[in-house]
Enzyme design. Structure first.
Site, PDB file in Angstrom:
ATOM      1  N   ASP A  92       0.853  -1.193   0.000  1.00  0.00           N
ATOM      2  CA  ASP A  92       0.000   0.000   0.000  1.00  0.00           C
ATOM      3  C   ASP A  92       0.896   1.253   0.000  1.00  0.00           C
ATOM      4  O   ASP A  92       1.848   1.327   0.789  1.00  0.00           O
ATOM      5  CB  ASP A  92      -0.852  -0.063   1.290  1.00  0.00           C
ATOM      6  CG  ASP A  92      -1.898   1.022   1.372  1.00  0.00           C
ATOM      7  OD1 ASP A  92      -2.455   1.398   0.319  1.00  0.00           O
ATOM      8  OD2 ASP A  92      -2.171   1.486   2.501  1.00  0.00           O
ATOM      9  N   HIS A  93       0.587   2.214  -0.815  1.00  0.00           N
ATOM     10  CA  HIS A  93       1.315   3.501  -0.833  1.00  0.00           C
ATOM     11  C   HIS A  93       2.835   3.356  -0.912  1.00  0.00           C
ATOM     12  O   HIS A  93       3.565   4.028  -0.164  1.00  0.00           O
ATOM     13  CB  HIS A  93       0.972   4.349   0.403  1.00  0.00           C
ATOM     14  CG  HIS A  93      -0.426   4.887   0.369  1.00  0.00           C
ATOM     15  ND1 HIS A  93      -0.821   5.861  -0.521  1.00  0.00           N
ATOM     16  CD2 HIS A  93      -1.510   4.556   1.093  1.00  0.00           C
ATOM     17  CE1 HIS A  93      -2.105   6.114  -0.329  1.00  0.00           C
ATOM     18  NE2 HIS A  93      -2.556   5.336   0.635  1.00  0.00           N
ATOM     19  N   HIS A 109      -9.699   4.564  -0.419  1.00  0.00           N
ATOM     20  CA  HIS A 109      -8.775   4.687   0.719  1.00  0.00           C
ATOM     21  C   HIS A 109      -9.489   5.444   1.831  1.00  0.00           C
ATOM     22  O   HIS A 109     -10.496   6.091   1.603  1.00  0.00           O
ATOM     23  CB  HIS A 109      -7.520   5.459   0.289  1.00  0.00           C
ATOM     24  CG  HIS A 109      -6.560   4.634  -0.508  1.00  0.00           C
ATOM     25  ND1 HIS A 109      -5.275   4.396  -0.100  1.00  0.00           N
ATOM     26  CD2 HIS A 109      -6.718   3.972  -1.674  1.00  0.00           C
ATOM     27  CE1 HIS A 109      -4.663   3.628  -0.995  1.00  0.00           C
ATOM     28  NE2 HIS A 109      -5.520   3.368  -1.963  1.00  0.00           N
ATOM     29  N   GLY A 110      -8.924   5.358   3.037  1.00  0.00           N
ATOM     30  CA  GLY A 110      -9.517   6.104   4.147  1.00  0.00           C
ATOM     31  C   GLY A 110     -10.858   5.530   4.553  1.00  0.00           C
ATOM     32  O   GLY A 110     -11.822   6.263   4.805  1.00  0.00           O
ATOM     33  N   SER A 114     -11.686   4.011   7.314  1.00  0.00           N
ATOM     34  CA  SER A 114     -12.047   4.127   8.742  1.00  0.00           C
ATOM     35  C   SER A 114     -12.968   5.315   8.988  1.00  0.00           C
ATOM     36  O   SER A 114     -12.685   6.429   8.549  1.00  0.00           O
ATOM     37  CB  SER A 114     -10.786   4.293   9.594  1.00  0.00           C
ATOM     38  OG  SER A 114     -10.024   3.112   9.562  1.00  0.00           O
ATOM     39  N   HIS A 172      -7.469   9.598   5.191  1.00  0.00           N
ATOM     40  CA  HIS A 172      -6.804   8.579   6.002  1.00  0.00           C
ATOM     41  C   HIS A 172      -6.926   8.980   7.468  1.00  0.00           C
ATOM     42  O   HIS A 172      -6.745  10.138   7.814  1.00  0.00           O
ATOM     43  CB  HIS A 172      -5.325   8.487   5.644  1.00  0.00           C
ATOM     44  CG  HIS A 172      -5.073   7.891   4.293  1.00  0.00           C
ATOM     45  ND1 HIS A 172      -4.593   8.606   3.232  1.00  0.00           N
ATOM     46  CD2 HIS A 172      -5.246   6.624   3.840  1.00  0.00           C
ATOM     47  CE1 HIS A 172      -4.467   7.812   2.170  1.00  0.00           C
ATOM     48  NE2 HIS A 172      -4.855   6.607   2.504  1.00  0.00           N
ATOM     49  N   GLY A 173      -7.216   8.037   8.333  1.00  0.00           N
ATOM     50  CA  GLY A 173      -7.383   8.344   9.764  1.00  0.00           C
ATOM     51  C   GLY A 173      -8.831   8.682  10.051  1.00  0.00           C
ATOM     52  O   GLY A 173      -9.668   8.734   9.138  1.00  0.00           O
ATOM     53  N   ASN A 230      -9.829   0.150   1.854  1.00  0.00           N
ATOM     54  CA  ASN A 230      -8.690   0.076   2.777  1.00  0.00           C
ATOM     55  C   ASN A 230      -9.116   0.457   4.192  1.00  0.00           C
ATOM     56  O   ASN A 230      -9.739   1.498   4.400  1.00  0.00           O
ATOM     57  CB  ASN A 230      -7.604   1.066   2.345  1.00  0.00           C
ATOM     58  CG  ASN A 230      -6.904   0.651   1.075  1.00  0.00           C
ATOM     59  OD1 ASN A 230      -7.254  -0.358   0.468  1.00  0.00           O
ATOM     60  ND2 ASN A 230      -5.927   1.425   0.669  1.00  0.00           N
ATOM     61  N   THR A 242      -6.830   2.558  10.378  1.00  0.00           N
ATOM     62  CA  THR A 242      -6.959   3.185  11.699  1.00  0.00           C
ATOM     63  C   THR A 242      -7.936   2.444  12.612  1.00  0.00           C
ATOM     64  O   THR A 242      -7.650   2.219  13.792  1.00  0.00           O
ATOM     65  CB  THR A 242      -7.400   4.657  11.524  1.00  0.00           C
ATOM     66  OG1 THR A 242      -6.494   5.278  10.608  1.00  0.00           O
ATOM     67  CG2 THR A 242      -7.376   5.402  12.847  1.00  0.00           C
TER      68      THR A 242
HETATM   69  P1  13P Z   1      -7.811   4.483   7.288  1.00  0.00           P
HETATM   70  O1  13P Z   1      -6.655   4.576   8.226  1.00  0.00           O
HETATM   71  O2  13P Z   1      -8.675   5.713   7.286  1.00  0.00           O
HETATM   72  O3  13P Z   1      -8.598   3.245   7.495  1.00  0.00           O
HETATM   73  O4  13P Z   1      -7.213   4.423   5.797  1.00  0.00           O
HETATM   74  C1  13P Z   1      -6.450   3.317   5.426  1.00  0.00           C
HETATM   75  C2  13P Z   1      -5.909   3.482   4.060  1.00  0.00           C
HETATM   76  O5  13P Z   1      -6.540   4.028   3.185  1.00  0.00           O
HETATM   77  C3  13P Z   1      -4.582   2.918   3.790  1.00  0.00           C
HETATM   78  O6  13P Z   1      -4.146   3.214   2.509  1.00  0.00           O
END
Ligand code: 13P
Length: 281
Positions: free
Chosen positions: A82-83, A208-209, A211, A180-181, A230, A233
């Protein structure tokens, strides 16, 4: 043997209208939690990590643990970078047996992003490895870099179509307002934009992101073409909050199964909740 290419999982998911959860793992307990949850629900899953976890744990041990867990799982499982933040890391992960990789060149201008991704796609496809690209920029912390809201930007549908055509990526991460987060304020997720992207791009789309993204938005996003979601967090929080809560209990503090079993179970419960949502169970 259940180690599979992410590409196969995601094409099937987009075709059938569900999403596969991609969970960030950092070591044995998190890997066990994700695989156990997926096995219990009999659903495919993606184990992934990025530069933060790879620097912390070491790429080799993580790759060995993830591949072994995936190979022996009762469900199909993929192992994904990832990334990836540079070509060397991407190549290293390919050598270590990751079944797919992402190079995050989303901070570069379009032409340089395309050029970087073409190089990755060429190397990856030659080795049977799938590639995820990102166009648009997702806010919050990614790969140890903080992308503030001003630098985050949304994916343009026309550019997305051109990007996929020119790079040959197998999956595309889109910027539609997730971060993200955990969200610091009410998210404004642009499902209208996702719909326009999905009309132009037929490969699986990645969110992505995940959470903290509201369930009803997630369901809608999947119905519009999101095939991979994804989660990092919320998984770390489920594990760590449980660990912290039991710190005052003398029976647990100095006893390995005591310390790690409840956090692992809490992480698995979180993964099950997400898989049910993503698979429409
Ligand atoms: P979160 O931490 O918001 O779940 O995002 C994870 C993510 O997108 C990792 O690439």
């Amino acid at each position: 043997m259940s180690l599979v290419s992410m590409d196969v999982l995601l094409r099937e998911a987009r075709g059938q209208g569900y999403a596969v959860g991609a969970f960030t793992v950092w070591g044995l307990a998190s890997i066990q939690a994700v695989i156990a949850a997926a096995e219990e629900l009999n659903q495919p899953v993606i184990l992934q990590n990025g530069p933060l976890e790879l620097n912390w744990a070491g790429a080799r041990p993580l790759a060995l643990l993830m591949r072994d867990a995936a190979q022996h799982a009762k469900i199909p499982a993929a192992v994904h970078l990832d990334h990836g933040n540079n070509l060397e890391l991407v190549k290293r992960c390919m050598e270590l047996g990751y079944t797919s990789v992402m190079l995050d060149a989303s901070h570069l201008p379009f032409d340089r992003n395309v050029a970087a991704m073409r190089e990755v796609v060429q190397a990856a496809h030659a080795g049977g490895v799938a590639v995820e690209g990102e166009l648009g920029r997702i806010g919050g912390e990614e790969a140890g870099m903080n992308v503030n809201e001003g630098d985050a930007h949304l994916t343009d549908p026309e550019e997305a179509a051109e990007y996929v055509k020119q790079t040959g990526v197998d999956a595309l991460a889109v910027g539609i307002g997730t971060v993200h987060g955990f969200y610091k304020s009410r998210p404004n997720i642009r499902l209208d934009l996702l719909k326009r992207i999905a009309e132009k791009v037929s490969i699986p789309l990645v969110l992505h992101g995940g959470s903290g993204t509201p369930d009803e938005i997630v369901r809608e996003a999947i119905s519009l073409g999101i095939a991979k979601i994804n989660i990092c967090t919320e998984l770390v929080a489920a594990y760590n909050d449980t660990m912290v809560r039991q710190q005052t209990d003398e029976d647990f503090r100095y006893h390995v199964p005591g310390i790690f079993t409840k956090p692992r179970t809490a992480a698995a419960e979180l993964v099950k909740k997400k898989i049910r949502l993503f698979a429409g169970l």
